[in-house]
Design a protein around this motif. Structure first.
Motif, PDB file in Angstrom:
ATOM      1  N   ARG A   1     -18.207   7.123  14.733  1.00  0.00           N
ATOM      2  CA  ARG A   1     -17.524   6.664  13.521  1.00  0.00           C
ATOM      3  C   ARG A   1     -17.605   7.697  12.412  1.00  0.00           C
ATOM      4  O   ARG A   1     -16.756   7.366  11.623  1.00  0.00           O
ATOM      5  CB  ARG A   1     -18.068   5.280  13.303  1.00  0.00           C
ATOM      6  CG  ARG A   1     -18.131   4.337  14.276  1.00  0.00           C
ATOM      7  CD  ARG A   1     -18.936   3.104  13.761  1.00  0.00           C
ATOM      8  NE  ARG A   1     -18.237   2.388  12.544  1.00  0.00           N
ATOM      9  CZ  ARG A   1     -17.334   1.719  12.386  1.00  0.00           C
ATOM     10  NH1 ARG A   1     -16.534   1.333  13.502  1.00  0.00           N
ATOM     11  NH2 ARG A   1     -16.944   1.356  11.035  1.00  0.00           N
TER      12      ARG A   1
ATOM     13  N   ALA B   1     -12.794   3.097   4.571  1.00  0.00           N
ATOM     14  CA  ALA B   1     -12.328   2.052   5.438  1.00  0.00           C
ATOM     15  C   ALA B   1     -10.800   1.976   5.140  1.00  0.00           C
ATOM     16  O   ALA B   1      -9.949   1.746   6.495  1.00  0.00           O
ATOM     17  CB  ALA B   1     -12.962   0.813   5.306  1.00  0.00           C
ATOM     18  N   ASP B   2     -10.344   1.889   3.945  1.00  0.00           N
ATOM     19  CA  ASP B   2      -9.030   1.613   3.937  1.00  0.00           C
ATOM     20  C   ASP B   2      -8.106   2.981   4.341  1.00  0.00           C
ATOM     21  O   ASP B   2      -7.293   2.820   4.839  1.00  0.00           O
ATOM     22  CB  ASP B   2      -8.836   1.676   2.215  1.00  0.00           C
ATOM     23  CG  ASP B   2      -9.179   0.292   1.660  1.00  0.00           C
ATOM     24  OD1 ASP B   2      -9.330  -0.583   2.718  1.00  0.00           O
ATOM     25  OD2 ASP B   2      -9.431   0.306   0.497  1.00  0.00           O
ATOM     26  N   CYS B   3      -8.610   4.198   4.360  1.00  0.00           N
ATOM     27  CA  CYS B   3      -8.030   5.496   4.692  1.00  0.00           C
ATOM     28  C   CYS B   3      -7.837   5.318   6.421  1.00  0.00           C
ATOM     29  O   CYS B   3      -6.896   5.497   6.885  1.00  0.00           O
ATOM     30  CB  CYS B   3      -8.666   6.506   4.358  1.00  0.00           C
ATOM     31  SG  CYS B   3      -8.269   8.223   5.178  1.00  0.00           S
ATOM     32  N   ARG B   4      -8.933   4.837   7.060  1.00  0.00           N
ATOM     33  CA  ARG B   4      -8.780   4.838   8.521  1.00  0.00           C
ATOM     34  C   ARG B   4      -7.765   3.772   8.934  1.00  0.00           C
ATOM     35  O   ARG B   4      -7.090   3.893   9.841  1.00  0.00           O
ATOM     36  CB  ARG B   4     -10.246   4.032   9.181  1.00  0.00           C
ATOM     37  CG  ARG B   4     -10.382   4.059  10.606  1.00  0.00           C
ATOM     38  CD  ARG B   4     -11.757   3.780  11.003  1.00  0.00           C
ATOM     39  NE  ARG B   4     -12.783   4.778  10.556  1.00  0.00           N
ATOM     40  CZ  ARG B   4     -13.121   5.783  11.351  1.00  0.00           C
ATOM     41  NH1 ARG B   4     -12.708   5.911  12.550  1.00  0.00           N
ATOM     42  NH2 ARG B   4     -14.082   6.540  11.011  1.00  0.00           N
ATOM     43  N   ARG B   5      -7.764   2.439   8.193  1.00  0.00           N
ATOM     44  CA  ARG B   5      -6.690   1.664   8.279  1.00  0.00           C
ATOM     45  C   ARG B   5      -5.393   2.076   8.079  1.00  0.00           C
ATOM     46  O   ARG B   5      -4.463   1.668   8.971  1.00  0.00           O
ATOM     47  CB  ARG B   5      -7.049   0.050   7.485  1.00  0.00           C
ATOM     48  CG  ARG B   5      -6.061  -0.898   7.716  1.00  0.00           C
ATOM     49  CD  ARG B   5      -6.573  -1.978   6.938  1.00  0.00           C
ATOM     50  NE  ARG B   5      -6.802  -1.768   5.553  1.00  0.00           N
ATOM     51  CZ  ARG B   5      -5.964  -1.771   4.576  1.00  0.00           C
ATOM     52  NH1 ARG B   5      -4.682  -2.191   4.814  1.00  0.00           N
ATOM     53  NH2 ARG B   5      -6.222  -1.713   3.362  1.00  0.00           N
ATOM     54  N   HIS B   6      -5.161   2.838   7.113  1.00  0.00           N
ATOM     55  CA  HIS B   6      -3.907   3.348   6.817  1.00  0.00           C
ATOM     56  C   HIS B   6      -3.471   4.176   7.966  1.00  0.00           C
ATOM     57  O   HIS B   6      -2.224   4.491   8.295  1.00  0.00           O
ATOM     58  CB  HIS B   6      -4.051   3.990   5.470  1.00  0.00           C
ATOM     59  CG  HIS B   6      -4.068   3.022   4.315  1.00  0.00           C
ATOM     60  ND1 HIS B   6      -4.396   3.389   2.926  1.00  0.00           N
ATOM     61  CD2 HIS B   6      -3.588   1.599   4.215  1.00  0.00           C
ATOM     62  CE1 HIS B   6      -4.382   2.114   2.225  1.00  0.00           C
ATOM     63  NE2 HIS B   6      -4.058   1.062   3.176  1.00  0.00           N
TER      64      HIS B   6
ATOM     65  N   GLU C   1      -4.359   4.463  11.000  1.00  0.00           N
ATOM     66  CA  GLU C   1      -3.911   3.628  12.408  1.00  0.00           C
ATOM     67  C   GLU C   1      -2.517   3.024  12.048  1.00  0.00           C
ATOM     68  O   GLU C   1      -2.016   3.128  13.253  1.00  0.00           O
ATOM     69  CB  GLU C   1      -5.130   2.848  12.331  1.00  0.00           C
ATOM     70  CG  GLU C   1      -6.172   3.236  12.907  1.00  0.00           C
ATOM     71  CD  GLU C   1      -7.397   2.010  13.122  1.00  0.00           C
ATOM     72  OE1 GLU C   1      -7.246   1.019  12.748  1.00  0.00           O
ATOM     73  OE2 GLU C   1      -8.521   2.380  13.241  1.00  0.00           O
ATOM     74  N   MET C   2      -2.154   2.425  11.026  1.00  0.00           N
ATOM     75  CA  MET C   2      -0.873   2.016  10.790  1.00  0.00           C
ATOM     76  C   MET C   2       0.352   2.809  10.904  1.00  0.00           C
ATOM     77  O   MET C   2       1.273   2.909  11.360  1.00  0.00           O
ATOM     78  CB  MET C   2      -0.891   1.245   9.440  1.00  0.00           C
ATOM     79  CG  MET C   2       0.539   0.542   9.274  1.00  0.00           C
ATOM     80  SD  MET C   2       0.963  -0.676  10.388  1.00  0.00           S
ATOM     81  CE  MET C   2      -0.112  -1.787   9.874  1.00  0.00           C
TER      82      MET C   2
ATOM     83  N   TYR D   1       0.246   5.315   1.108  1.00  0.00           N
ATOM     84  CA  TYR D   1       0.692   6.025   2.464  1.00  0.00           C
ATOM     85  C   TYR D   1       1.594   7.167   1.794  1.00  0.00           C
ATOM     86  O   TYR D   1       1.889   8.230   2.800  1.00  0.00           O
ATOM     87  CB  TYR D   1       1.902   5.032   2.950  1.00  0.00           C
ATOM     88  CG  TYR D   1       1.280   3.742   3.699  1.00  0.00           C
ATOM     89  CD1 TYR D   1       0.451   4.353   4.881  1.00  0.00           C
ATOM     90  CD2 TYR D   1       1.388   2.685   3.413  1.00  0.00           C
ATOM     91  CE1 TYR D   1      -0.191   3.127   5.680  1.00  0.00           C
ATOM     92  CE2 TYR D   1       0.632   1.531   4.059  1.00  0.00           C
ATOM     93  CZ  TYR D   1      -0.109   1.878   5.358  1.00  0.00           C
ATOM     94  OH  TYR D   1      -0.679   0.967   6.116  1.00  0.00           O
TER      95      TYR D   1
ATOM     96  N   SER E   1      -9.231  13.871   8.897  1.00  0.00           N
ATOM     97  CA  SER E   1      -9.342  12.463   7.874  1.00  0.00           C
ATOM     98  C   SER E   1     -10.267  12.585   6.727  1.00  0.00           C
ATOM     99  O   SER E   1      -9.892  12.151   5.641  1.00  0.00           O
ATOM    100  CB  SER E   1      -9.940  11.221   8.788  1.00  0.00           C
ATOM    101  OG  SER E   1     -11.188  11.682   9.327  1.00  0.00           O
TER     102      SER E   1
ATOM    103  N   ASP F   1       0.813  -1.227  -0.060  1.00  0.00           N
ATOM    104  CA  ASP F   1      -0.046   0.005  -0.055  1.00  0.00           C
ATOM    105  C   ASP F   1       0.941   1.328  -0.070  1.00  0.00           C
ATOM    106  O   ASP F   1       0.265   2.490   0.513  1.00  0.00           O
ATOM    107  CB  ASP F   1      -0.892   0.040   1.305  1.00  0.00           C
ATOM    108  CG  ASP F   1      -1.985  -1.001   1.250  1.00  0.00           C
ATOM    109  OD1 ASP F   1      -2.323  -1.465  -0.072  1.00  0.00           O
ATOM    110  OD2 ASP F   1      -2.396  -1.449   1.960  1.00  0.00           O
TER     111      ASP F   1
END
Length: 496
Positions: free
Chosen positions: A93, A62-67, A69-70, A26, A46, A22
């Motif tokens: 949420r 959802a991918d934005c939130r996951r990225h 967090e990483m 990033y 965000s 990804d």
């Protein structure tokens, strides 16, 4: 207290740059933080990050939130706490989160942007050298006024301000000139493809570097004199600077360690003094600049010989044709041809030339002339003349030169006086020749590590620098010379 990293520790903040599936997402997210930071907007929501990435590629929330967090776990960004409490889980949420980029993320992205835009050729700061001299003068004036020995807190802070200004100027100067000299070979034009561009580059760079090296050479001697009185106070300067540094409170509530800060500042003070000392880095910089000028000039000379080899012959033939075209008469052209084509009468061969014809030579038929070799008899050898005896004349010249050296030695001894010491701090001489002799001896001694012979027996001259050395002045009837305050000592015995 923040954890101090070891040399072998990994750097998770750089994970998004290399080898991640990804990675493009990033890099776009970090680029958004970087661009907002340059616009002085340090807090990014965000939804703004999501909209930024969607400008380049499809992107799900959802991918934005996951990225994000990483990236937070990697230490690239920080999630700011909510200012207002949500009423339910759905509002929690859907409400955008606010993030702030860490310093290391912004620095990594700045480096990435610099690489994308392409590295520009290094340049020198024209005011850096003069600014460094002024800042060192201010620091030296403060030290000479006794500012280091004052006990009040304001005096220590004044020392800290003056040192910071001087060291910042030194850092800017040294880094810029080092980057410039290291960058020179990368930007030299390809002379094989573009000869004219290389010659223009040669003219520009050699003139610019020669002028800068001349300024640096003059400032180097001045800075050596200014920094020499600071060397005995290096320890006290470091203690004063460290005492101010330990007063600062870091963001984690800790204070710098006094011993560590003292060692750091002591290295910095000695590094500045050693940089301009004999055989220091400034001498290496001067040698590198002069070597580059010599190399470019030498290569341009070789290139000119290769590039203009055929053009020189072409120009010679063209000049020859113009001379024949401007000949006032045929007789003049025939005489010119004898010189140009070496059409002269041979010395070892003899023959009868045909009578001249009325038609021009280039319209008449060629004529063959039979030549006969000329036999010469043996030459009479002349008796060799005896070589005149000039030993007495040579002896007279040697005695005259010895008397002249004796006379110069007596004048030099009178100039140095009975103690054999001349102080150039504020000296007045009676004749311009005496000033020239002193300057010649000074430069000769400095170029030979502080001691040099005077050309008479085993006499020599040495140079010493007083503790309170500043600038001196050597006066004469025809003017005055400003130079470092040194003492010349005349030694009439012992080894050199």
């Amino acid at each position: 207290m923040a954890h101090r990293r070891a040399v072998t520790d990994e750097m998770p903040e750089a994970n998004y740059l290399i080898g991640h599936q990804d990675g493009p997402y990033y890099r776009l997210l970090v680029r958004c933080f970087y661009e907002r930071h340059r616009a002085h907007a340090n807090y990014v929501r965000s939804d703004e990050l999501l909209a930024f990435v969607r400008q380049y590629m499809p992107y799900e929330e959802a991918d934005c939130r996951r990225h994000l967090e990483m990236m937070e776990r990697w230490g690239l960004i920080t999630l700011l706490p909510e200012q207002s409490k949500p009423t339910n889980l759905m509002e929690l949420r859907q409400k955008p989160r606010v993030y702030q980029a860490e310093r290391i993320a912004l620095r990594l992205e700045a480096l990435r942007v610099e690489l994308e835009e392409g590295e520009k050729a290094a340049a020198l700061d024209p005011a850096a050298l003069d600014l460094l001299v002024e800042r060192v003068k201010e620091l030296l004036a403060w030290v000479e006024q006794g500012g280091l020995f004052r006990q009040e807190s304001e005096a220590a802070h004044q020392t800290y301000r003056l040192w910071s200004a001087a060291y910042d100027a030194f850092t800017n100067f040294s880094r810029r000139v080092e980057e410039y000299l290291s960058d020179l070979p990368r930007h030299r034009p390809r002379e094989v493809l573009d000869y004219t561009s290389f010659m223009n580059y040669r003219d520009l760079i050699t003139r610019y570097l020669s002028d800068y090296a001349r300024r640096l050479f003059d400032r180097r001697e001045q800075l050596r004199v200014l920094l020499h009185p600071l060397a005995p106070h290096a320890e006290l300067i470091a203690v004063t600077l460290a005492s101010v540094e330990v007063e600062q409170v870091r963001a984690d509530g800790s204070r710098p360690e006094f011993g560590r800060q003292k060692e750091r500042y002591l290295r910095a003070v000695r590094g500045l003094i050693d940089y301009f000392a004999e055989e220091g880095d400034v001498d290496v910089l001067l040698e590198r600049a002069q070597t580059w000028v010599a190399e470019i000039t030498r290569h341009a000379r070789r290139l000119s010989e290769q590039h203009l080899g055929g053009s020189v012959r072409e120009q010679t033939l063209l000049d020859m044709a113009c001379r024949f075209a401007d000949a006032p008469s045929l007789a003049h052209a025939e005489a010119l041809s004898q010189v140009v084509f070496a059409a002269t009468l041979p010395l070892n061969w003899r023959g009868e030339a045909p009578p001249p014809e009325e038609v021009p030579a280039w319209q008449s038929e060629p004529v063959t002339v039979t030549l006969h070799s000329v036999k010469r008899g043996s030459r009479q050898r002349q008796r060799p003349e005896a070589t005149a005896d000039r030993s007495s004349l040579a002896l007279q010249r040697m005695l005259s030169a010895a008397m002249e050296r004796e006379r110069d030695a007596r004048k030099l001894a009178e100039l140095f006086g009975p103690e054999g010491v001349v102080d150039l701090g504020n000296l007045a001489v009676q004749e311009p020749a005496q000033r020239q002799v002193l300057l010649h001896l000074l430069y000769k001694a400095l170029s030979q590590q502080g001691r040099a012979g005077v050309g008479y027996k085993n006499w020599s001259v040495s140079v010493s620098i007083p503790d309170d050395a500043g600038l001196g002045q050597l006066q004469g009837p025809d003017g005055w010379t400003v130079l470092p305050h040194v003492r010349l000592c005349l030694h009439k015995g012992g080894g050199r």
